[in-house]
Design an enzyme around this catalytic site. Structure first.
Site, PDB file in Angstrom:
ATOM      1  N   ASP A  66       0.808  -1.233   0.000  1.00 37.09           N
ATOM      2  CA  ASP A  66       0.000   0.000   0.000  1.00 37.09           C
ATOM      3  C   ASP A  66       0.837   1.278   0.000  1.00 37.09           C
ATOM      4  OD1 ASP A  66      -2.396  -1.392  -0.018  1.00 37.09           O
ATOM      5  OD2 ASP A  66      -2.494  -1.495   2.168  1.00 37.09           O
TER       6      ASP A  66
ATOM      7  N   MET B 195      -6.213  -3.144  -4.288  1.00 41.28           N
ATOM      8  CA  MET B 195      -6.056  -3.005  -2.836  1.00 41.28           C
ATOM      9  C   MET B 195      -5.759  -1.549  -2.458  1.00 41.28           C
ATOM     10  SD  MET B 195      -4.209  -6.497  -1.538  1.00 41.28           S
ATOM     11  CE  MET B 195      -5.214  -7.982  -1.342  1.00 41.28           C
TER      12      MET B 195
END
Length: 342
Positions: free
Chosen positions: A128, A170
């Protein structure tokens, strides 16, 4: 010194490169020996470990995942967890821990180091890219490459059928993967957690794209939310760090687009594909450098620190500072990408 190594949280490409660098330099240059703890914080919590020598790390540089295993175990939520970890470290004669993980795994390391005197050095890992103390985390570049390739492929099938394709990637709190892959893949809309989206505006972009005789691609992060609505959850369960399971916003948005525009819309959820496979050259390079500098910090006794990338230099920052807040997408970067919406 005997040094323990663990990998916690979600797996990602580059973890094995860190382990390899730590063991190679730590053994050859500093004379330390190593044990690897299995499955994140569960390893030191239960004393589950194995010797980690140079033969064990041969050939693992290009491998995805982690040879040590991973989990989302939170020892701070386990009765007597800290005492059990300290007792196991003492019994196994471990003088320091190298902790490789994201905000949750490193948050535990920060507390163990600052509040309980457990000597830890952190290495930032997350696809991330949301740790504020480092310019980049390893795993991110590979995830973006995988998502971009998927978007490239989806363009052809979208245009063959002239339908909307929604690609869910994601990104719980930060939209870095969506922003980078969406921009690189020529998406017609990019939706991120940092900015609530207007479904009517998304539909207007979709309609505009069809008027130009092209089929639209919408990239959405799993944590993105509509202006008039809540986060879409897979279910209501929580992990040991209090996180809900996400996924489903892409399917929800596709249905909204189809009902409002009359255009057929389909969803592709990339999910764990983004975490898997061999790491990119950049992630191997970054992960290796992080490992080399992490074992130097251990050797120098500079505990309670995390190695971080600043420009091209590897620096050390306090673990508490590194995990105090998330790095989210700068609004100016999102505005740049919005040039291509619609």
């Amino acid at each position: 010194m005997r040094v323990g190594v663990l990998t916690g949280g979600g797996d990602c490409p580059g973890l094995n490169a860190v382990i390899r660098a730590i063991v190679r330099k730590g053994t050859q240059n500093h004379g330390h020996d190593f044990i690897g703890y299995r499955d994140g914080w569960r390893g030191p919590l239960e004393g589950d470990c194995a010797p980690l020598g140079i033969p064990a790390v041969r050939g693992i540089l290009p491998r995805g995942g982690t040879i040590l295993g991973s989990s989302r175990t939170n020892p701070l939520k386990t009765a007597g967890g800290v005492d059990r970890i300290r007792a196991n470290l003492a019994e196994q004669e471990v003088g320091a821990l190298v902790v490789i993980g994201g905000e949750d795994t490193l948050g535990v390391a920060a507390r163990l180091s600052d509040e309980y005197g457990v000597p830890c050095v952190g290495v930032p890992k997350t696809i991330d890219n949301d740790l504020s103390a480092t310019d980049y985390t390893f795993g991110f570049d590979t995830a973006v490459g995988i998502a971009t390739e998927a978007i490239d492929r989806l363009h052809t099938t979208a245009e063959s059928h002239m339908r909307v394709l929604v690609v869910e990637v994601m990104g719980r709190h930060a939209g870095w993967i969506a922003l980078h892959s969406g921009l690189a893949g020529g998406a017609n809309a990019i939706l991120i957690p940092e900015r609530r989206f207007d479904v009517d505006q998304v539909c207007a972009w979709v309609t505009s794209r069809f008027r130009a005789s092209y089929a639209p691609i919408v990239v959405i992060a799993e944590g993105a939310m509509p202006k008039d609505g809540d986060m879409v959850l897979k279910d209501g369960s929580l992990d040991s760090f209090g996180h809900v399971r996400l996924s489903g916003v892409g399917e929800w948005l596709a249905k909204e687009i189809e009902s409002r525009t009359g255009k057929e819309a389909r969803t592709t959820v990339l999910g764990h594909v983004q975490r898997g496979g061999t790491p990119s050259a950049f992630d191997r390079w970054l992960a290796t450098r992080f490992g080399l500098h992490a074992i130097d910090a251990v050797h120098e006794g500079d505990f309670g620190k995390m190695v971080a990338l600043r420009g091209t230099a590897i620096v050390r920052v306090p673990l508490a500072e590194a995990t105090s807040r998330l790095k989210t997408v700068d609004p100016t970067l999102y505005e740049e990408a919005s040039t291509f919406f619609g």
